[in-house]
Scaffold this active site. Structure first.
Site, short mmCIF file in Angstrom:
data_model
loop_
_atom_site.label_atom_id
_atom_site.label_comp_id
_atom_site.label_asym_id
_atom_site.label_seq_id
_atom_site.Cartn_x
_atom_site.Cartn_y
_atom_site.Cartn_z
N CYS A 9 -5.67 39.53 22.63
CA CYS A 9 -4.52 41.39 23.01
C CYS A 9 -4.62 41.55 23.88
O CYS A 9 -5.36 41.34 25.10
CB CYS A 9 -5.38 41.57 21.92
N CYS A 256 -16.68 36.22 27.79
CA CYS A 256 -16.06 35.04 27.58
C CYS A 256 -16.11 34.58 28.98
O CYS A 256 -15.48 34.91 29.37
CB CYS A 256 -15.14 35.50 26.93
N ASP A 369 -6.63 23.87 34.05
CA ASP A 369 -7.43 24.64 33.87
C ASP A 369 -8.42 24.56 32.72
O ASP A 369 -9.38 24.95 32.29
CB ASP A 369 -6.73 26.13 33.60
N CYS A 405 -13.54 28.62 18.92
CA CYS A 405 -13.46 30.20 19.40
C CYS A 405 -13.82 30.87 18.10
O CYS A 405 -12.71 31.12 17.21
CB CYS A 405 -12.43 30.44 20.78
N CYS A 456 -20.70 34.51 26.98
CA CYS A 456 -20.23 33.35 26.03
C CYS A 456 -20.28 32.16 26.68
O CYS A 456 -18.84 31.77 27.38
CB CYS A 456 -19.04 33.99 25.07
N CYS A 459 -17.81 27.28 22.64
CA CYS A 459 -17.19 26.26 22.53
C CYS A 459 -17.44 25.62 23.76
O CYS A 459 -16.83 24.62 23.39
CB CYS A 459 -15.33 27.07 22.78
S1 SF4 Z 1 -16.61 30.97 22.17
FE1 SF4 Z 1 -15.39 30.53 24.67
S2 SF4 Z 1 -13.44 31.20 24.13
FE2 SF4 Z 1 -14.34 31.94 22.82
S3 SF4 Z 1 -15.06 33.56 23.84
FE3 SF4 Z 1 -16.96 32.52 24.13
S4 SF4 Z 1 -16.49 30.86 25.65
FE4 SF4 Z 1 -13.83 32.19 25.21
#
Ligand code: SF4
Length: 502
Positions: A9, A256, A369, A405, A456, A459
């Site tokens: 979102c 993220c 990407d 994720c 973060c 993933c």
């Molecule tokens: S897990 Fe990956 S896609 Fe999800 S918030 Fe963390 S860095 Fe972003």
């Protein structure tokens, strides 16, 4: 799931303390952020009562002919808006309609409206607790859990700071929220890790104050960027400025990392840098890390266009020509996510025109990407080879994605991720590339100019910032490796079983 992941979102909220109608600000705030979600859009304004409009699809064009209808329908000096792509709840039309945002919750003469970006990990538990107090409610989006949770606490204490504090302590997940109290006060808050972006700004005379997922929502409205909402912070917009309260300590910032590579618009600011600057640096990094390949290549191509900034950086670093040998068929606009897999291939085929004279016999570097399932990249490589490319090397600006994720990006299972099962050489074979070369973790972190601990990277490295997400990821991984068939989008551990929430 589409080959390239989708964001959950985008949010926008604004208050014009001169008393002018706020709708145009919210409208443009959403139009500029439609890339964050295009399944539905919605507005709630306040003029002594809440006024709501929500609908499926992109934020529509508003014409001279119908602007008055919109202003009549959505009066008030304050309001919030949302563009949504679903990562919680079902994806059938009925669920999409039920899950449209912003959300408005009312009970016992108390009400609250919010617009939300993120994902709740402990959704089953929260839902049960809320239903015990407020009764059953239609649920097709995690916004309902945040909104009803706040409502429940407000009924108890009539104190938004306390309600937000409880929410931050009880919800495991990512949430960037802007909302309005029942007397029309505009506020915003962000989870204690600040996983999804959220910033604020004002006009030069300090009459209009706004919150936006990305800074482009401020730019398009000619508002000045003030700052990010800090993790764990609640901020009110008042006529005297932003009133900030650190309602829970920031545990650790964990923005993220994928926002930099894929989601955010290149002209948005994240951390201290514009996203396009980071992406150019991604390209320069790749040039340095894979110089053995670049020295024998003839050209760089960027497909899809989100690879453009990295292609430019790679060109700067290596001196290789960034060839514009691919052109978009401009008015072929059907979006791949609404199509069946077979149709999707055909649509990619129709969207991109490749000029064969440029490619024949050449060694080509393609900037991408991300590689999620690999389908789109494979299709592009097939096309390049059909047009005579001798060798195709794929340079990927985001490191190999190895895990799901849980924070609002549509990558829910290990099984759907080509990188969770295969190393780069295997991926290259599967997608018919000569080599696939991912950004290193160090390169990614260095380009953002943030510390590794401030991002973060769940993933990519399998370490998630919130405890429940980590537990679920570990359990899912174990089950996946033992042949358990994963289904659905969101998972919770229940009676030693992983169950889908829809
Ligand atoms: S897990 Fe990956 S896609 Fe999800 S918030 Fe963390 S860095 Fe972003």
């Amino acid at each position: 799931m589409p080959d390239h992941p989708k964001e959950a979102c985008g949010v926008f909220g604004a208050d014009d303390f001169r008393g002018n109608l706020i709708f145009p600000y919210i409208y443009w705030g959403l139009r500029s952020q439609n890339h964050r979600g295009h399944q539905s859009h919605g507005f709630i304004t306040f003029n002594g009562k809440f006024n709501t409009h929500r609908s499926l699809d992109l934020v529509p064009e508003i014409t001279q002919g119908n602007i008055r209808d919109w202003l009549r329908k959505l009066p008030g000096q304050v309001g919030i808006g949302n563009v949504r792509y679903t990562t919680s709840g079902g994806t059938d039309e009925e669920s999409l309609i039920t899950g449209m945002q912003p959300s408005l919750s009312e009970a016992e003469k108390t009400s609250i409206a919010i617009s939300f970006n993120g994902n709740v990990v402990n959704s089953l538990k929260l839902r049960r607790e809320i239903e015990k107090k407020l009764g059953k409610f239609p649920y097709a989006c995690d916004v309902e859990l945040i909104c009803k949770n706040l409502l429940m606490k407000l009924i108890e204490s009539n104190d938004l700071s306390l309600a937000v504090k409880d929410c931050m302590n009880e919800v495991d997940g990512a949430f960037s929220v802007t909302g309005m109290t029942q007397d029309g006060k505009l506020f915003a808050f962000r989870d204690p890790f600040g996983i999804r972006p959220l910033c604020c700004g004002y006009d030069k005379d300090r009459n209009v104050y706004a919150f936006s997922s990305e800074s482009v929502g401020l730019d398009i409205n000619n508002l000045e960027y003030d700052s990010e909402i800090r993790p764990g912070e609640l901020v009110f917009a008042t006529k005297d400025g932003f009133l900030r309260e650190q309602v829970v300590p920031c545990k650790r910032r964990a923005l993220c990392a994928f926002e930099f590579a894929y989601f955010a618009r290149p002209d948005s600011k994240l951390g201290n840098k514009y996203v396009y600057e980071v992406r150019e640096e991604f390209g320069r990094n790749l040039g340095r890390e894979y110089s053995e390949i670049t020295k024998n290549a003839d050209m760089i191509l960027s497909i899809p266009e989100t690879g453009n900034d990295a292609a430019y950086g790679l060109h700067e670093e290596t001196g290789l020509r960034w060839e514009r040998a691919t052109r978009r068929h401009r008015y072929v606009t059907r979006r791949a996510f609404i199509l069946l897999p077979r149709e999707r291939y055909r649509t990619i085929d129709r969207k991109i025109n490749i000029l064969d004279d440029q490619l024949s016999g050449k060694t080509v570097i393609v900037t991408e990407d991300s590689v999620v399932r690999g389908d789109t990249t494979k299709t592009i490589i097939q096309k390049l080879r059909a047009k005579g490319a001798k060798k195709v090397h794929v340079f990927v600006t985001f490191p190999r994605i190895i895990g799901p994720c849980f924070y609002g990006v549509d990558m829910a299972t290990y099984g759907e991720l080509i990188g969770s099962k295969h190393n780069p050489d295997e991926i290259a074979k599967l997608i018919n590339a000569d080599t696939v070369n991912f950004q290193s973790l160090e390169g990614l972190v260095r380009a953002t100019e943030l510390k590794k601990e401030e991002l973060c990277l769940g993933c990519v490295i399998g370490k998630y910032p919130t405890p429940l997400a980590q537990r679920i990821a570990d359990e899912m991984r174990e089950k996946f490796e033992n042949g358990f068939k994963e289904t659905g989008r969101l998972y919770e551990i229940s009676s030693n079983q992983i169950v889908s929430t829809h």
